[in-house]
Design a protein around this motif. Structure first.
Motif, mmCIF file in Angstrom:
data_model
loop_
_atom_site.group_PDB
_atom_site.id
_atom_site.type_symbol
_atom_site.label_atom_id
_atom_site.label_comp_id
_atom_site.label_asym_id
_atom_site.label_seq_id
_atom_site.Cartn_x
_atom_site.Cartn_y
_atom_site.Cartn_z
ATOM 1 N N LEU A 53 0.697 -1.234 -0.016
ATOM 2 C CA LEU A 53 0.025 0.024 -0.135
ATOM 3 C C LEU A 53 0.707 1.359 0.157
ATOM 4 N N VAL A 54 2.000 1.282 0.413
ATOM 5 C CA VAL A 54 3.238 2.526 0.303
ATOM 6 C C VAL A 54 3.969 2.226 -0.847
ATOM 7 N N ARG A 55 3.925 1.189 -1.653
ATOM 8 C CA ARG A 55 4.609 0.911 -2.770
ATOM 9 C C ARG A 55 3.717 1.068 -4.143
ATOM 10 N N VAL A 56 4.150 0.793 -5.063
ATOM 11 C CA VAL A 56 3.557 0.726 -6.544
ATOM 12 C C VAL A 56 2.452 -0.348 -6.446
ATOM 13 N N ALA A 57 1.158 -0.230 -6.084
ATOM 14 C CA ALA A 57 0.238 -1.370 -6.246
ATOM 15 C C ALA A 57 -0.138 -1.528 -7.572
ATOM 16 N N VAL A 58 -0.288 -0.202 -8.450
ATOM 17 C CA VAL A 58 -0.679 -0.571 -10.016
ATOM 18 C C VAL A 58 0.185 0.453 -10.577
ATOM 19 N N ILE A 60 8.771 -13.993 -13.081
ATOM 20 C CA ILE A 60 7.364 -13.869 -13.301
ATOM 21 C C ILE A 60 6.614 -15.316 -13.567
ATOM 22 N N GLY A 61 5.838 -15.407 -12.601
ATOM 23 C CA GLY A 61 5.028 -17.006 -12.805
ATOM 24 C C GLY A 61 3.709 -16.788 -13.374
ATOM 25 N N ALA A 62 2.751 -17.720 -13.303
ATOM 26 C CA ALA A 62 1.457 -18.018 -13.640
ATOM 27 C C ALA A 62 0.809 -16.697 -13.169
ATOM 28 N N GLY A 63 -0.026 -16.198 -14.388
ATOM 29 C CA GLY A 63 -0.782 -15.313 -13.915
ATOM 30 C C GLY A 63 -0.295 -13.948 -13.751
ATOM 31 N N GLY A 64 1.173 -13.742 -13.932
ATOM 32 C CA GLY A 64 1.824 -12.738 -13.588
ATOM 33 C C GLY A 64 2.259 -12.360 -12.208
ATOM 34 N N LEU A 65 2.445 -13.759 -11.459
ATOM 35 C CA LEU A 65 2.790 -13.776 -10.030
ATOM 36 C C LEU A 65 4.302 -13.491 -9.929
ATOM 37 N N VAL A 66 4.722 -12.466 -9.149
ATOM 38 C CA VAL A 66 6.154 -12.427 -8.914
ATOM 39 C C VAL A 66 6.918 -13.348 -8.064
ATOM 40 N N LEU A 67 7.778 -14.141 -8.393
ATOM 41 C CA LEU A 67 8.313 -15.212 -7.799
ATOM 42 C C LEU A 67 9.685 -14.995 -6.999
ATOM 43 N N SER A 68 10.073 -13.723 -7.526
ATOM 44 C CA SER A 68 11.654 -13.348 -6.931
ATOM 45 C C SER A 68 11.408 -12.193 -6.104
ATOM 46 N N HIS A 69 12.490 -12.131 -5.078
ATOM 47 C CA HIS A 69 12.489 -10.998 -4.357
ATOM 48 C C HIS A 69 13.493 -10.192 -4.837
ATOM 49 N N GLY A 70 13.319 -8.721 -4.794
ATOM 50 C CA GLY A 70 13.899 -7.733 -5.133
ATOM 51 C C GLY A 70 13.836 -7.247 -6.628
ATOM 52 N N THR A 71 14.399 -6.238 -7.079
ATOM 53 C CA THR A 71 14.269 -5.849 -8.339
ATOM 54 C C THR A 71 15.671 -5.055 -8.704
ATOM 55 N N LEU A 72 15.995 -5.162 -10.074
ATOM 56 C CA LEU A 72 17.385 -4.491 -10.261
ATOM 57 C C LEU A 72 17.303 -3.003 -9.710
ATOM 58 N N THR A 73 18.122 -2.551 -8.860
ATOM 59 C CA THR A 73 18.166 -1.424 -8.198
ATOM 60 C C THR A 73 19.281 -0.591 -8.095
ATOM 61 N N ASP A 83 12.506 -1.682 -3.511
ATOM 62 C CA ASP A 83 11.240 -2.016 -4.071
ATOM 63 C C ASP A 83 11.323 -3.460 -4.227
ATOM 64 N N ASP A 84 10.251 -4.234 -3.555
ATOM 65 C CA ASP A 84 10.056 -5.581 -3.500
ATOM 66 C C ASP A 84 8.652 -5.868 -3.889
ATOM 67 N N GLN A 85 8.338 -6.750 -5.108
ATOM 68 C CA GLN A 85 7.090 -7.013 -5.194
ATOM 69 C C GLN A 85 6.757 -8.215 -5.261
ATOM 70 N N PHE A 86 7.676 -9.043 -4.569
ATOM 71 C CA PHE A 86 7.391 -10.602 -4.492
ATOM 72 C C PHE A 86 5.927 -10.596 -3.767
ATOM 73 N N GLY A 87 5.236 -11.626 -4.568
ATOM 74 C CA GLY A 87 3.877 -12.122 -4.101
ATOM 75 C C GLY A 87 2.880 -11.186 -4.972
ATOM 76 N N ASN A 88 3.135 -10.174 -5.563
ATOM 77 C CA ASN A 88 2.289 -9.300 -6.488
ATOM 78 C C ASN A 88 2.203 -9.810 -7.891
ATOM 79 N N TYR A 89 1.394 -9.301 -8.763
ATOM 80 C CA TYR A 89 1.156 -9.765 -10.100
ATOM 81 C C TYR A 89 1.491 -8.546 -11.044
ATOM 82 N N GLU A 90 2.366 -9.039 -12.112
ATOM 83 C CA GLU A 90 2.617 -8.297 -13.089
ATOM 84 C C GLU A 90 1.299 -7.823 -14.018
ATOM 85 N N THR A 91 1.115 -6.746 -14.331
ATOM 86 C CA THR A 91 -0.022 -6.337 -15.203
ATOM 87 C C THR A 91 0.375 -5.443 -16.129
#
Length: 599
Positions: free
Chosen positions: A6-11, A340-353, A363-371
Motif C-alpha cells: 500500500l505504500v509501494r506501487v500497487a498499480v 514472473i510466474g502464472a498469472g503474472g505472479l512475482v516469484l523473486s525478491h527484489g528488483t534491479l536497483t 522495491d520488492d514486489q514478491f507475491g504481487n502480480y505483473e499487469t
C-alpha cells in the motif's frame, strides 16, 4: 506484504523503455513513491448489464462524472465525491468498486521542478556525416535503405527478415493498435500508416501530466504549435515505426509495413496512465476490429487488497473480451529483472536497483502480480540483446565513460562486475523480466556490455556514438518529431533518411513487444483463415519461434552490496548487480525467439 504494497506501487503504469539518459540517482525501475488512487477517481463494476445502466444513472445524479464507459465488461470509471463512491459501493447492484491508480514516471521526481526538453526537431542531434546504404537484400519487397546500413537494424535479421517478406509484408486488411503515448501522424514514416487516433487522455480527471508535472499535451501544443493528439513523449512513435513504418524508399520500414496503425493514446508526454485507460483501450480495440494491440506499459498489483483484485479481474475481463472479438494483445514483460510466474505472479525478491538506493526505498514486489503482461490471455514478451561485447585489458583514453557520461565504448577487464556470455548473441537483456509466464522473446536491445550503466554497461551504440561505426546495441526506430522525452536524431544528406524527421535508439521490453505484435500481424496477413482466431495465431507464433541458443545472463545478486563500477556508489540493499545463477533458457525465452521467416 499488504501493508508494504500500500505504500509501494500497487498499480504501476509507466512506459517500459529503459532510457540511456535516465537520472543516475533514481531507481532503475519505477520510483519509490506511494501508489495512490487519484482523488475522486474510481472504477465501478456492475453485476449485470441492467445494473450497469442503473449505476451509471445513479452516479450522474449524484453529481459524478463518468470518464470511461465500458458496458461491454460492465465497468465504468467515475470521477466523483467520496459520498458518491460510498453510495455506489453499498448498492446491491454493484459487484465491486476500486480506486483507479496511477504512478509517476520513473525518470523524474514529481515534486521537483521539471525542465522539459524542446520537442524533437527543436532539440534534435543532427548527424552530419552522410550514412551510405549497402546493396538491397533479396526479399519479397525492396526494403527501405536503412535496412542495409550495417548494424543499424540488427534486430530485423534476428527475427527472420528479409526472408519473411518473401511470404508477406502484411495486408492492408490487418490493423495494429498501439496503446501508448500516441503516434506522430506528422512523421513521414508514420503519416501514411496511421488510420485513426483515439485519445483516452481527454477524460483524465485529474489529468496526470498536468497535475504531477505542471504541463499537459495541450500546454505543449499551445507553446510549440503541434497537434494536441500527436505523441509528445516519443515512446509510442518508436513502437509504431518498428511495427509498420512506411515502405517508401526512405529511412526505415517496419516489420509489417503494409498493415495499418491505430493510435490508442492512453498517456500524455509524461508516460503514465490510469488502469482504466488501458482497460478501455483493450475494449475499444476489440470494438474497432483491431487485429493486434501492442501495450508497452505495465505494473504490479497486490491481489490480496480488494481494490487491486478488482482491477486485476477487469484486466482479465477486457483481455477476454478482446480475444472473443479476434483481437490479440502483446505486452512488454517489464524491466525489473524479476521472475514472473502464472498469472503474472512475482516469484523473486527484489528488483534491479541503482546503487545508493536507501533501504526504505527498496522495491520488492514478491507475491504481487505483473499487469497487463502477466494477465491470462496476453502474450508476454521478454527482451534479448544484440551481442554481449567483450571487455578489454586496455581501453583508449576517454572510452570508459564516467559518472557524468555513461556512454562507455570500452569496458576494462579490471571492473569487478562483468557480464556472463561474452561474444554470445540473443542473450536475455540485463533488465528483462523472465520466468515461466514468458511466452516468447524478442530483440529489445541492451547496452553494449549487457550490464546496467552503473556497472559500465556501455553505450546504446549509433547514433550516440560512431566508435563502432553504425552498430546499434539497443534498438533503432522512428520517434516523434514532437517528442520531449525520447531523444531525437536527424540525418543530413537525404540519401538514406528523409530530412528533418526524428529517429532514436532505445532499449527495453517496450522495444521487444512490437516485434511480436508485428509477427502476429504478419501471421494474420499470411493466413486469413486464422485471422480473428487469437488462440490459433498465438499457437502459430509459438510454434514458429526459434531456439536462440543458451542463455548466460545472470539473475541479480541479493548479497552483492559493492559499489557500481562507474558510479562508485555503494549498494546498501543488494540487487544492484548481476551475479547469481544464469536464468534458465525456458525462463528467459519462453517458446523461443520470435521468428517471421516462412510464416
Amino acid at each position: 506484504m499488504r501493508a508494504r504494497s500500500l505504500v509501494r506501487v500497487a498499480v504501476m503504469l509507466t512506459v517500459l523503455a529503459v532510457l540511456m539518459m535516465m537520472v543516475q540517482s533514481a531507481s532503475f525501475a519505477a520510483p519509490k513513491a506511494a501508489s495512490k488512487g487519484a482523488a475522486g477517481r474510481f472504477v465501478v463494476v456492475a453485476k449485470s448489464a441492467a445494473d450497469y445502466n442503473a449505476l451509471r444513472v445513479k452516479a450522474l445524479r449524484g453529481g459524478a462524472k463518468v470518464v470511461a464507459d465500458m458496458p461491454q465488461i460492465r465497468t465504468l470509471a467515475v470521477s466523483g465525491s467520496a459520498g458518491v463512491r460510498a453510495s455506489l459501493a453499498s448498492d446491491s447492484r454493484t459487484r465491486s468498486v476500486a480506486s483507479d491508480h496511477i504512478i509517476k514516471v520513473a525518470q523524474a521526481d514529481p515534486n521537483a521542478v521539471r525542465n522539459l526538453a524542446a520537442p524533437g526537431l527543436r532539440s534534435a542531434k543532427r548527424i552530419s556525416a552522410k550514412v551510405s546504404k549497402g546493396a538491397t537484400a533479396a526479399a519479397g519487397i525492396t526494403p527501405d535503405p536503412a535496412f542495409n546500413v550495417p548494424g543499424l537494424q540488427w534486430d530485423f535479421p534476428r527475427i527472420g527478415l528479409p526472408q519473411g517478406w518473401n511470404t508477406t509484408a502484411g495486408s492492408n486488411a490487418v490493423t495494429v493498435a498501439v496503446a501508448d503515448t500516441g503516434l506522430d501522424f506528422t512523421h513521414a514514416e508514420l503519416a501514411p500508416k496511421v488510420r485513426q487516433v483515439v485519445d483516452f487522455t481527454g477524460t483524465e480527471d485529474p489529468p496526470i501530466c498536468k497535475t504531477f508535472f505542471g504541463t499537459s499535451d495541450q500546454d505543449l501544443a499551445a507553446q510549440f504549435g503541434g497537434p494536441v493528439e500527436t505523441d509528445w513523449n516519443g515512446h509510442g512513435s518508436w513502437i509504431g515505426g518498428n511495427i509498420a513504418a512506411a515502405l517508401d524508399g526512405k529511412g526505415i520500414n517496419g516489420i509489417a509495413p503494409r498493415v495499418n496503425l491505430v493510435a490508442l493514446k492512453i498517456s500524455q508526454w509524461c508516460g503514465s496512465a490510469y488502469d482504466s485507460e488501458l482497460i478501455a483501450a483493450f475494449v475499444k480495440a476489440a470494438d474497432l476490429g483491431v487485429d493486434v494491440v501492442n501495450i508497452s506499459f505495465g505494473g504490479y498489483l497486490d491481489r490480496r487488497d480488494p481494490d487491486q483484485e478488482t482491477i486485476y479481474q477487469q484486466y482479465i475481463a477486457a483481455v477476454q473480451y478482446a480475444r472473443q472479438h479476434g483481437t490479440a494483445i502483446a505486452a512488454s514483460a517489464g524491466n525489473e529483472s524479476r521472475r514472473i510466474g502464472a498469472g503474472g505472479l512475482v516469484l523473486s525478491h527484489g528488483t534491479l536497483t541503482a546503487p545508493g538506493t536507501a533501504p526504505k526505498d527498496f522495491d520488492d514486489q514478491f507475491g504481487n502480480y505483473e499487469t497487463p503482461g502477466g494477465v491470462p490471455g496476453v502474450v508476454d514478451v521478454s527482451s534479448t540483446g544484440n551481442v554481449v561485447n567483450a571487455s578489454s585489458a586496455s581501453c583508449p583514453p576517454g572510452s570508459t565513460g564516467s559518472a557524468d557520461d555513461v556512454n562507455a565504448t570500452c569496458k576494462p577487464t579490471s571492473d569487478p562486475h562483468q557480464a556472463a556470455g561474452a561474444g554470445q548473441k540473443n542473450q536475455l537483456a540485463y533488465y528483462s523480466n523472465y520466468g515461466s509466464r514468458i511466452d516468447v522473446a524478442a530483440p529489445g536491445g541492451a547496452r553494449k556490455f549487457n550490464l546496467p550503466f552503473w556497472d559500465r554497461g556501455g553505450t546504446p551504440g549509433f547514433p550516440y556514438t560512431s566508435a563502432d561505426q553504425t552498430n546499434v546495441w539497443e534498438d533503432f526506430s522512428t520517434t516523434s518529431n514532437w517528442a520531449v522525452e525520447i531523444p531525437c536524431f536527424t540525418f543530413t544528406g537525404g540519401a538514406v533518411f528523409p530530412e528533418n524527421q526524428c529517429y532514436s535508439t532505445i532499449q527495453g521490453t517496450s522495444m521487444a513487444a512490437p516485434h511480436v505484435t508485428a509477427a502476429l500481424a504478419l501471421l494474420a496477413s499470411a493466413h486469413p483463415s486464422a485471422r480473428k482466431h487469437v488462440g490459433t495465431l498465438v499457437s502459430m507464433l509459438k510454434a514458429k519461434a526459434v531456439d536462440p541458443g543458451h542463455n548466460f545472463t545472470q539473475v541479480v545478486s541479493p548479497t552483492d552490496r559493492s559499489h557500481g563500477d562507474l558510479s562508485g556508489v555503494a549498494c546498501p540493499t543488494g540487487f544492484c548487480h548481476l551475479g547469481g545463477p544464469a536464468v534458465s533458457d525456458s525462463d528467459a525465452y519462453g517458446a523461443g525467439l520470435v521468428n517471421v521467416a516462412h510464416p
